[in-house]
Design a protein around this motif. Structure first.
Motif, PDB file in Angstrom:
ATOM      1  N   LYS A   1     105.110  14.650  25.697  1.00  0.00           N
ATOM      2  CA  LYS A   1     104.876  14.709  24.251  1.00  0.00           C
ATOM      3  C   LYS A   1     103.695  15.598  23.887  1.00  0.00           C
ATOM      4  N   VAL A   2     102.686  15.620  24.768  1.00  0.00           N
ATOM      5  CA  VAL A   2     101.422  16.308  24.477  1.00  0.00           C
ATOM      6  C   VAL A   2     100.961  17.048  25.719  1.00  0.00           C
ATOM      7  N   ARG A   3     100.403  18.223  25.528  1.00  0.00           N
ATOM      8  CA  ARG A   3      99.739  18.982  26.587  1.00  0.00           C
ATOM      9  C   ARG A   3      98.245  18.984  26.278  1.00  0.00           C
ATOM     10  N   LEU A   4      97.414  18.792  27.279  1.00  0.00           N
ATOM     11  CA  LEU A   4      95.961  18.814  27.113  1.00  0.00           C
ATOM     12  C   LEU A   4      95.406  20.115  27.667  1.00  0.00           C
ATOM     13  N   GLU A   5      94.581  20.799  26.865  1.00  0.00           N
ATOM     14  CA  GLU A   5      93.894  22.009  27.300  1.00  0.00           C
ATOM     15  C   GLU A   5      92.408  21.836  27.037  1.00  0.00           C
ATOM     16  N   VAL A   6      91.604  21.994  28.072  1.00  0.00           N
ATOM     17  CA  VAL A   6      90.174  21.706  28.005  1.00  0.00           C
ATOM     18  C   VAL A   6      89.363  22.993  28.028  1.00  0.00           C
ATOM     19  N   THR A   7      88.339  23.036  27.195  1.00  0.00           N
ATOM     20  CA  THR A   7      87.338  24.096  27.255  1.00  0.00           C
ATOM     21  C   THR A   7      85.993  23.433  27.494  1.00  0.00           C
ATOM     22  N   ASP A   8      85.379  23.758  28.623  1.00  0.00           N
ATOM     23  CA  ASP A   8      84.092  23.177  28.998  1.00  0.00           C
ATOM     24  C   ASP A   8      82.993  24.066  28.437  1.00  0.00           C
ATOM     25  N   ILE A   9      82.157  23.513  27.569  1.00  0.00           N
ATOM     26  CA  ILE A   9      81.098  24.291  26.924  1.00  0.00           C
ATOM     27  C   ILE A   9      79.739  23.684  27.252  1.00  0.00           C
ATOM     28  N   ALA A  10      78.682  24.362  26.818  1.00  0.00           N
ATOM     29  CA  ALA A  10      77.320  23.960  27.181  1.00  0.00           C
ATOM     30  C   ALA A  10      76.475  23.799  25.929  1.00  0.00           C
ATOM     31  N   PHE A  11      76.337  22.564  25.484  1.00  0.00           N
ATOM     32  CA  PHE A  11      75.505  22.269  24.325  1.00  0.00           C
ATOM     33  C   PHE A  11      74.123  21.753  24.722  1.00  0.00           C
ATOM     34  N   PHE A  12      73.920  21.449  26.004  1.00  0.00           N
ATOM     35  CA  PHE A  12      72.693  20.762  26.399  1.00  0.00           C
ATOM     36  C   PHE A  12      71.932  21.504  27.486  1.00  0.00           C
ATOM     37  N   GLY A  13      71.834  22.805  27.317  1.00  0.00           N
ATOM     38  CA  GLY A  13      70.937  23.577  28.135  1.00  0.00           C
ATOM     39  C   GLY A  13      71.529  24.159  29.407  1.00  0.00           C
ATOM     40  N   GLU A  14      70.630  24.652  30.251  1.00  0.00           N
ATOM     41  CA  GLU A  14      71.023  25.392  31.450  1.00  0.00           C
ATOM     42  C   GLU A  14      71.827  24.530  32.415  1.00  0.00           C
ATOM     43  N   GLN A  15      71.476  23.254  32.527  1.00  0.00           N
ATOM     44  CA  GLN A  15      72.240  22.400  33.436  1.00  0.00           C
ATOM     45  C   GLN A  15      73.679  22.230  32.965  1.00  0.00           C
ATOM     46  N   SER A  16      73.888  22.201  31.666  1.00  0.00           N
ATOM     47  CA  SER A  16      75.259  22.148  31.151  1.00  0.00           C
ATOM     48  C   SER A  16      76.016  23.416  31.513  1.00  0.00           C
ATOM     49  N   GLU A  17      75.337  24.554  31.427  1.00  0.00           N
ATOM     50  CA  GLU A  17      75.977  25.816  31.796  1.00  0.00           C
ATOM     51  C   GLU A  17      76.384  25.826  33.267  1.00  0.00           C
ATOM     52  N   LYS A  18      75.476  25.391  34.142  1.00  0.00           N
ATOM     53  CA  LYS A  18      75.786  25.402  35.570  1.00  0.00           C
ATOM     54  C   LYS A  18      76.867  24.365  35.903  1.00  0.00           C
ATOM     55  N   ALA A  19      76.838  23.232  35.195  1.00  0.00           N
ATOM     56  CA  ALA A  19      77.872  22.218  35.429  1.00  0.00           C
ATOM     57  C   ALA A  19      79.239  22.737  35.021  1.00  0.00           C
ATOM     58  N   ALA A  20      79.287  23.448  33.897  1.00  0.00           N
ATOM     59  CA  ALA A  20      80.556  24.023  33.459  1.00  0.00           C
ATOM     60  C   ALA A  20      81.020  25.099  34.434  1.00  0.00           C
ATOM     61  N   ALA A  21      80.079  25.876  34.962  1.00  0.00           N
ATOM     62  CA  ALA A  21      80.430  26.872  35.979  1.00  0.00           C
ATOM     63  C   ALA A  21      80.965  26.180  37.233  1.00  0.00           C
ATOM     64  N   ALA A  22      80.378  25.039  37.602  1.00  0.00           N
ATOM     65  CA  ALA A  22      80.856  24.283  38.752  1.00  0.00           C
ATOM     66  C   ALA A  22      82.264  23.762  38.513  1.00  0.00           C
ATOM     67  N   ALA A  23      82.530  23.315  37.283  1.00  0.00           N
ATOM     68  CA  ALA A  23      83.879  22.861  36.944  1.00  0.00           C
ATOM     69  C   ALA A  23      84.875  24.013  37.072  1.00  0.00           C
ATOM     70  N   ALA A  24      84.454  25.207  36.641  1.00  0.00           N
ATOM     71  CA  ALA A  24      85.321  26.382  36.778  1.00  0.00           C
ATOM     72  C   ALA A  24      85.538  26.723  38.253  1.00  0.00           C
ATOM     73  N   ALA A  25      84.491  26.559  39.062  1.00  0.00           N
ATOM     74  CA  ALA A  25      84.622  26.811  40.497  1.00  0.00           C
ATOM     75  C   ALA A  25      85.601  25.813  41.124  1.00  0.00           C
ATOM     76  N   ALA A  26      85.542  24.565  40.683  1.00  0.00           N
ATOM     77  CA  ALA A  26      86.512  23.571  41.157  1.00  0.00           C
ATOM     78  C   ALA A  26      87.917  23.920  40.672  1.00  0.00           C
ATOM     79  N   ALA A  27      88.009  24.414  39.440  1.00  0.00           N
ATOM     80  CA  ALA A  27      89.307  24.809  38.892  1.00  0.00           C
ATOM     81  C   ALA A  27      89.923  25.936  39.704  1.00  0.00           C
ATOM     82  N   ASN A  28      89.094  26.802  40.268  1.00  0.00           N
ATOM     83  CA  ASN A  28      89.602  27.897  41.103  1.00  0.00           C
ATOM     84  C   ASN A  28      90.369  27.384  42.310  1.00  0.00           C
ATOM     85  N   GLN A  29      90.117  26.112  42.661  1.00  0.00           N
ATOM     86  CA  GLN A  29      90.826  25.508  43.793  1.00  0.00           C
ATOM     87  C   GLN A  29      91.705  24.339  43.338  1.00  0.00           C
TER      88      GLN A  29
END
Length: 248
Positions: free
Chosen positions: A118-146
């Motif tokens: 019925k529904v498809r979920l599409e996620v965008t990981d963003i960084a509202f809380f500083g540099e650690q949020s940016e690196k965490a989102a990059a880590a999520a993208a790195a996990a997504a690569n696998q």
């Protein structure tokens, strides 16, 4: 519950946000209205509570919005690429209310709406809380690569604190990748050091703010927007309404 750029809200207080900003995006003006007890705050202020439960109208042709990807190879999406409704989610790995949604609500949505097609979920990981949020989102993208994006999110959100924004230094990100079952940890760490992933997160954050996404978690489905870690009953009403309009 939602988490703004600068401040959060009480953990168990469920919030719906409607935004009053006109945004020209992909040739379409997207308008949402923010209602609160006070004057509407700027995008970087904490959101106020509002009452609507079925979302806020966005426009007559939501399918034209390029925020909807419908890429069958998208590692940050789950569900049938041809599902009648795409639920777009903006999240931040340091957001406690995103953790609440992921732990308590998403499993039900997956069972009742995503798996039945019925529904498809599409996620965008963003960084509202500083540099650690940016690196965490990059880590999520790195996990997504696998192919381990959602597993990585679940690992991070499972250990999120009851209040406040968690510390996510590099060693914790590597730990969460291990918990998530990322198969090639050497590749994960190489990708984690790839500054282009951080640049992509920064660009996604800017795009989200241009779309008046002022807090996380934030959702768009069909013709309306919804903000906060709402109870499952609110999401059922919201998604059922989106499916009804898609069928019409």
């Amino acid at each position: 519950m939602s988490d703004s750029v600068e401040a959060g809200a009480p953990k168990r207080r469920f919030i719906v946000i409607a935004l009053v900003v006109a945004v020209v995006f992909a040739g379409l003006v997207v308008v949402a209205q923010l209602t609160s007890k006070k004057d509407a705050p700027p995008p970087t202020a904490a959101p106020s509570a509002a009452a609507p439960s079925s979302g806020v109208p966005l426009g007559p042709r939501p399918e034209e919005l390029s925020m909807v990807r419908r890429d069958p190879k998208d590692p940050m999406a789950m569900g049938d690429v041809n599902a009648p409704v795409v639920l777009v989610l903006w999240t931040d790995l340091r957001c406690p209310f995103c953790a609440v949604f992921n732990r308590e609500v998403l499993p039900v949505i997956e069972k009742e709406y995503i798996k039945p097609g019925k529904v498809r979920l599409e996620v965008t990981d963003i960084a509202f809380f500083g540099e650690q949020s940016e690196k965490a989102a990059a880590a999520a993208a790195a996990a997504a690569n696998q192919g381990k994006f959602f597993e990585f999110l679940r690992a991070v959100y499972a250990e999120a604190p009851e209040k406040g924004h968690p510390d996510l230094p590099r060693e914790k990100l590597v730990h969460f990748a291990t918990v998530a079952g990322v198969p090639d940890m050497a590749r994960f760490q190489r990708d984690l050091d790839d500054e282009s992933l951080v640049t992509e997160v920064q660009a996604a954050t800017v795009r989200a703010q241009q779309l008046t996404v002022a807090s996380v978690p934030f959702f768009v489905a069909g013709r309306s927007a919804l903000a906060g870690a709402q109870p499952i009953g609110t999401f059922r009403e919201y998604l059922d309404d989106a499916i009804k309009h898609a069928a019409g």
